[in-house]
Design a protein around this motif. Structure first.
Motif, PDB file in Angstrom:
ATOM      1  N   ILE A   1      12.908 -16.319  -1.856  1.00  0.00           N
ATOM      2  CA  ILE A   1      14.297 -16.433  -2.260  1.00  0.00           C
ATOM      3  C   ILE A   1      14.612 -15.206  -3.112  1.00  0.00           C
ATOM      4  CG2 ILE A   1      16.041 -17.836  -3.388  1.00  0.00           C
ATOM      5  CD1 ILE A   1      14.678 -19.164  -0.918  1.00  0.00           C
ATOM      6  N   LYS A   2      15.676 -14.500  -2.744  1.00  0.00           N
ATOM      7  CA  LYS A   2      16.005 -13.259  -3.432  1.00  0.00           C
ATOM      8  C   LYS A   2      17.423 -13.326  -3.991  1.00  0.00           C
ATOM      9  CE  LYS A   2      12.699 -10.659  -0.703  1.00  0.00           C
ATOM     10  NZ  LYS A   2      12.381  -9.490   0.140  1.00  0.00           N
ATOM     11  N   LEU A   3      17.714 -12.435  -4.939  1.00  0.00           N
ATOM     12  CA  LEU A   3      19.022 -12.381  -5.585  1.00  0.00           C
ATOM     13  C   LEU A   3      19.613 -10.993  -5.348  1.00  0.00           C
ATOM     14  CD1 LEU A   3      20.810 -14.261  -7.317  1.00  0.00           C
ATOM     15  CD2 LEU A   3      19.848 -13.146  -9.342  1.00  0.00           C
ATOM     16  N   VAL A   4      20.850 -10.981  -4.845  1.00  0.00           N
ATOM     17  CA  VAL A   4      21.517  -9.730  -4.475  1.00  0.00           C
ATOM     18  C   VAL A   4      22.826  -9.595  -5.242  1.00  0.00           C
ATOM     19  CG1 VAL A   4      22.681  -8.509  -2.582  1.00  0.00           C
ATOM     20  CG2 VAL A   4      20.475  -9.629  -2.179  1.00  0.00           C
ATOM     21  N   SER A   5      23.083  -8.418  -5.754  1.00  0.00           N
ATOM     22  CA  SER A   5      24.397  -8.119  -6.324  1.00  0.00           C
ATOM     23  C   SER A   5      25.314  -7.645  -5.203  1.00  0.00           C
ATOM     24  CB  SER A   5      24.296  -7.022  -7.385  1.00  0.00           C
ATOM     25  OG  SER A   5      25.600  -6.532  -7.689  1.00  0.00           O
ATOM     26  N   PRO A   6      26.423  -8.361  -4.938  1.00  0.00           N
ATOM     27  CA  PRO A   6      27.325  -7.917  -3.868  1.00  0.00           C
ATOM     28  C   PRO A   6      28.037  -6.620  -4.198  1.00  0.00           C
ATOM     29  CG  PRO A   6      28.284  -9.770  -5.052  1.00  0.00           C
ATOM     30  CD  PRO A   6      26.890  -9.600  -5.577  1.00  0.00           C
ATOM     31  N   HIS A   7      28.032  -6.241  -5.462  1.00  0.00           N
ATOM     32  CA  HIS A   7      28.748  -5.032  -5.892  1.00  0.00           C
ATOM     33  C   HIS A   7      27.876  -3.788  -5.821  1.00  0.00           C
ATOM     34  CE1 HIS A   7      31.713  -7.919  -7.177  1.00  0.00           C
ATOM     35  NE2 HIS A   7      30.825  -8.495  -7.978  1.00  0.00           N
ATOM     36  N   THR A   8      26.598  -3.921  -6.204  1.00  0.00           N
ATOM     37  CA  THR A   8      25.708  -2.751  -6.228  1.00  0.00           C
ATOM     38  C   THR A   8      24.727  -2.723  -5.072  1.00  0.00           C
ATOM     39  OG1 THR A   8      23.981  -3.830  -7.543  1.00  0.00           O
ATOM     40  CG2 THR A   8      25.819  -2.810  -8.739  1.00  0.00           C
ATOM     41  N   GLY A   9      24.519  -3.872  -4.400  1.00  0.00           N
ATOM     42  CA  GLY A   9      23.537  -3.943  -3.325  1.00  0.00           C
ATOM     43  C   GLY A   9      22.112  -4.067  -3.812  1.00  0.00           C
ATOM     44  N   ASN A  10      21.934  -4.289  -5.122  1.00  0.00           N
ATOM     45  CA  ASN A  10      20.590  -4.453  -5.664  1.00  0.00           C
ATOM     46  C   ASN A  10      20.011  -5.792  -5.228  1.00  0.00           C
ATOM     47  OD1 ASN A  10      18.713  -5.490  -8.104  1.00  0.00           O
ATOM     48  ND2 ASN A  10      18.582  -3.263  -7.916  1.00  0.00           N
ATOM     49  N   CYS A  11      18.758  -5.775  -4.794  1.00  0.00           N
ATOM     50  CA  CYS A  11      18.097  -6.990  -4.284  1.00  0.00           C
ATOM     51  C   CYS A  11      16.739  -7.140  -4.964  1.00  0.00           C
ATOM     52  CB  CYS A  11      17.921  -6.886  -2.769  1.00  0.00           C
ATOM     53  SG  CYS A  11      16.950  -8.221  -2.031  1.00  0.00           S
ATOM     54  N   GLN A  12      16.476  -8.345  -5.504  1.00  0.00           N
ATOM     55  CA  GLN A  12      15.219  -8.602  -6.194  1.00  0.00           C
ATOM     56  C   GLN A  12      14.662  -9.969  -5.797  1.00  0.00           C
ATOM     57  OE1 GLN A  12      13.686  -6.318  -8.133  1.00  0.00           O
ATOM     58  NE2 GLN A  12      15.408  -4.897  -7.802  1.00  0.00           N
ATOM     59  N   THR A  13      13.365 -10.034  -5.609  1.00  0.00           N
ATOM     60  CA  THR A  13      12.692 -11.307  -5.341  1.00  0.00           C
ATOM     61  C   THR A  13      12.651 -12.141  -6.616  1.00  0.00           C
ATOM     62  OG1 THR A  13      11.307 -10.320  -3.625  1.00  0.00           O
ATOM     63  CG2 THR A  13      10.546 -12.386  -4.586  1.00  0.00           C
ATOM     64  N   ILE A  14      13.077 -13.406  -6.512  1.00  0.00           N
ATOM     65  CA  ILE A  14      13.098 -14.305  -7.666  1.00  0.00           C
ATOM     66  C   ILE A  14      12.088 -15.428  -7.508  1.00  0.00           C
ATOM     67  CG2 ILE A  14      14.547 -15.826  -9.083  1.00  0.00           C
ATOM     68  CD1 ILE A  14      15.372 -12.881  -9.186  1.00  0.00           C
ATOM     69  N   LEU A  15      11.978 -15.971  -6.292  1.00  0.00           N
ATOM     70  CA  LEU A  15      11.120 -17.129  -6.045  1.00  0.00           C
ATOM     71  C   LEU A  15      10.250 -16.883  -4.825  1.00  0.00           C
ATOM     72  CD1 LEU A  15      13.922 -19.849  -6.323  1.00  0.00           C
ATOM     73  CD2 LEU A  15      12.311 -19.238  -8.143  1.00  0.00           C
ATOM     74  N   GLY A  16       9.023 -17.373  -4.880  1.00  0.00           N
ATOM     75  CA  GLY A  16       8.133 -17.316  -3.730  1.00  0.00           C
ATOM     76  C   GLY A  16       7.134 -16.178  -3.822  1.00  0.00           C
ATOM     77  N   ASN A  17       5.886 -16.499  -3.453  1.00  0.00           N
ATOM     78  CA  ASN A  17       4.833 -15.479  -3.472  1.00  0.00           C
ATOM     79  C   ASN A  17       4.613 -14.839  -2.110  1.00  0.00           C
ATOM     80  OD1 ASN A  17       3.449 -17.434  -2.022  1.00  0.00           O
ATOM     81  ND2 ASN A  17       2.169 -18.075  -3.744  1.00  0.00           N
ATOM     82  N   GLY A  18       5.399 -15.243  -1.111  1.00  0.00           N
ATOM     83  CA  GLY A  18       5.293 -14.646   0.218  1.00  0.00           C
ATOM     84  C   GLY A  18       4.367 -15.374   1.155  1.00  0.00           C
ATOM     85  N   ALA A  19       3.600 -16.346   0.641  1.00  0.00           N
ATOM     86  CA  ALA A  19       2.719 -17.131   1.501  1.00  0.00           C
ATOM     87  C   ALA A  19       3.514 -18.254   2.156  1.00  0.00           C
ATOM     88  CB  ALA A  19       1.571 -17.710   0.685  1.00  0.00           C
ATOM     89  N   ALA A  20       3.233 -18.530   3.411  1.00  0.00           N
ATOM     90  CA  ALA A  20       3.897 -19.629   4.110  1.00  0.00           C
ATOM     91  C   ALA A  20       3.172 -20.929   3.763  1.00  0.00           C
ATOM     92  CB  ALA A  20       3.886 -19.395   5.612  1.00  0.00           C
ATOM     93  N   SER A  21       3.579 -21.529   2.642  1.00  0.00           N
ATOM     94  CA  SER A  21       2.935 -22.759   2.190  1.00  0.00           C
ATOM     95  C   SER A  21       3.900 -23.516   1.295  1.00  0.00           C
ATOM     96  CB  SER A  21       1.634 -22.447   1.439  1.00  0.00           C
ATOM     97  OG  SER A  21       1.901 -21.677   0.286  1.00  0.00           O
ATOM     98  N   LEU A  22       3.466 -24.666   0.796  1.00  0.00           N
ATOM     99  CA  LEU A  22       4.303 -25.473  -0.081  1.00  0.00           C
ATOM    100  C   LEU A  22       3.616 -25.588  -1.423  1.00  0.00           C
ATOM    101  CD1 LEU A  22       6.180 -28.744   0.843  1.00  0.00           C
ATOM    102  CD2 LEU A  22       5.202 -28.389  -1.417  1.00  0.00           C
TER     103      LEU A  22
END
Length: 503
Positions: free
Chosen positions: A422-443
């Motif tokens: 899950i990532k967070l994007v600024s619609p004004h600057t286009g900055n994108c940062q990962t907020i949640l999740g380690n990238g592994a397909a698991s629960l």
């Protein structure tokens, strides 16, 4: 005379699904064989599955369909993800995992989907690319059966298969939930794999189950109505109406919470083959895999994944029309009528601009709803094969088949589906940062990047609460935005259709 081309043999040492052992063309002599070259992200590949199912059932004693899964995205190369796609889309024919595009190259394939027809003597006799070829394939199969009956080279007998769904039935309370919507009256979940909607409180108490759980297109009471893999939703709180993208019915549905009835408000139940912009009376106009919805005043905006466009329905006069996109699958910014999209699958708004999760170009797009009505790319590569997992700014950002998007407090929450983040994007600057999740397909519950997801596809924010449709985990996840702690919601009393009685 054109020389006959012997069909290259299929690898026996690659993974196979829906069969106890690998199949060979040698052992399938006497049967018509169709190789379906597909990848599970591709909307066009999904569109031909009903055609293949029809042909498989009609010619079950003489036809074998084999899916050849040739992955586009890195995430689609994972064996377990392919298995989940087979379950999600109820695929009942054998599937070969085409590691490294070897079979694709052997057959000189150049597009998804491609269908290769092999006659009972093992020769390639025809092929088609794209969708909408059921009648042609039926004619080819009929002709081959007739010819080889006369030659005595056809073997009529039904092939016995061991299906993944027999080994792993979908009996979880939720099955591949595609989208979730948090509202003032409760949480709405598109229980896509169970072909129904679930309404609950914020803590998981079931308020209503909308739909019988059997796939179909039927209006009526909550108990009798039918959906087919519903996805995105938007809510009209003033009139207590929920609007639903009923994706595989190619329809829009309206759920009246006060009277507890469902009606179809757009679409004919048949897929439109027209990719060019057009308009019409909503109930008489065929649609093409609507995937998500956003209500803006008296208008419904629709992410029309199947035709790579954004559509608009006027709720006062019931006229529905193309709003943006030529129908070509690409990423072109500019004026609405010249712009292009690539399987848009998520939509949200700040009231002035629509924001789109444009999945096949792994990009976030902006579409104006007030002047100037222009299309722009907020972040992402803008290329059909430009994907990855890179935080950053604008065109430097890499996402992987993003499906979910939600505007809240001047930011965009993104379900970066194939990166399981899950990532967070600024619609004004286009900055994108990962907020949640380690990238592994698991629960895994936890805080921030210590959590994990599996192909999350939808999300919704209400106050300081973020809800995530964690699709391949068959779960809804809750995030406290004050501390970024992720927990898994439980729904006591909720059962899969025909497994137990609702409490």
């Amino acid at each position: 005379m054109t020389p006959r081309v012997r069909a290259p043999e299929l690898p026996q040492n690659y993974p196979w699904f829906n069969t106890e052992k690998p199949l060979s063309l040698q052992n399938l002599r006497g049967r018509v064989v169709i190789l379906d070259f597909w990848t599970y992200c591709c909307i066009n590949c999904l569109h031909i599955l009903p055609d293949l199912k029809y042909l498989e059932q009609k010619y079950k004693d003489s036809l074998t369909v084999i899916g050849v899964h040739s992955a586009k995205f890195d995430n689609e190369k994972e064996i377990e993800n392919i298995r989940q796609a087979i379950l999600r889309y109820d695929i009942e024919h054998p599937v070969l995992v085409d590691s490294g595009f070897q079979v694709w190259q052997n057959y000189a394939v150049c597009a998804w989907p491609t269908l290769m027809v092999i006659d009972p003597e093992g020769y390639v006799v025809n092929y088609v690319s794209g969708e909408g070829h059921r009648n042609l394939l039926e004619q080819v199969i009929e002709k081959l059966i007739h010819q080889h009956q006369e030659k005595g080279t056809i073997n009529f007998q039904q092939l016995q298969l061991t299906l993944e769904k027999q080994q792993q039935p979908l009996i979880t309370p939720l099955a591949f939930p595609g989208k979730v919507l948090a509202t003032t009256v409760g949480l709405f979940i598109a229980d896509s794999g169970h072909h129904r909607l679930v309404m609950s409180t914020a803590n998981g108490e079931i308020l209503n189950v909308i739909g019988s759980g059997q796939p179909g297109l039927r209006d009526g009471s909550f108990a009798e109505t039918q959906f087919f893999a519903p996805q995105g939703m938007t809510f009209d709180s003033e009139n207590q109406m929920l609007y639903v993208a009923d994706t595989e019915n190619h329809a829009l549905r309206r759920v009246d919470l006060q009277h507890q009835v469902v009606e179809t408000i757009a679409g004919t139940g048949k897929q439109s083959r027209n990719i060019h912009p057009y308009s019409g009376i909503s109930a008489e106009t065929a649609l093409n895999s609507p995937w998500d919805l956003q209500k803006v005043e008296n208008r419904l905006f629709i992410a029309m994944a199947g035709s790579h466009q954004i559509w608009e329905m006027n709720l006062e006069n019931n006229i529905i029309k193309t709003y943006a996109g030529t129908g070509a699958e690409a990423c072109v910014d500019g004026v609405l009528t010249e712009s292009t999209f690539a399987q848009p699958s998520g939509i949200t708004t700040d009231g002035k601009e629509l924001y789109i999760a444009d999945s096949e170009v792994s990009s976030i797009r902006g579409v104006g709803v007030v002047e100037p009505k222009l299309v722009r790319t907020v972040c992402g590569s803008s290329a059909l094969f430009g994907f990855g997992d890179v935080d950053g700014q604008g065109a430097d950002v890499r996402l992987q088949h993003c499906l979910g998007i939600e505007y809240a407090q001047n930011f965009l929450w993104i379900a970066d589906t194939y990166n399981h983040k899950i990532k967070l994007v600024s619609p004004h600057t286009g900055n994108c940062q990962t907020i949640l999740g380690n990238g592994a397909a698991s629960l895994q519950d936890g805080q921030g990047k210590n959590s994990s997801f599996s192909e999350p596809s939808g999300l919704s924010v209400m106050g300081s609460n973020l809800y995530i449709a964690d699709t391949n985990n068959h779960a809804i996840r809750h995030v406290d935005l004050n501390n970024l702690i992720v927990t898994t919601l439980h729904f006591p009393g909720l059962c899969a259709p025909n497994v137990c009685f609702p409490q």
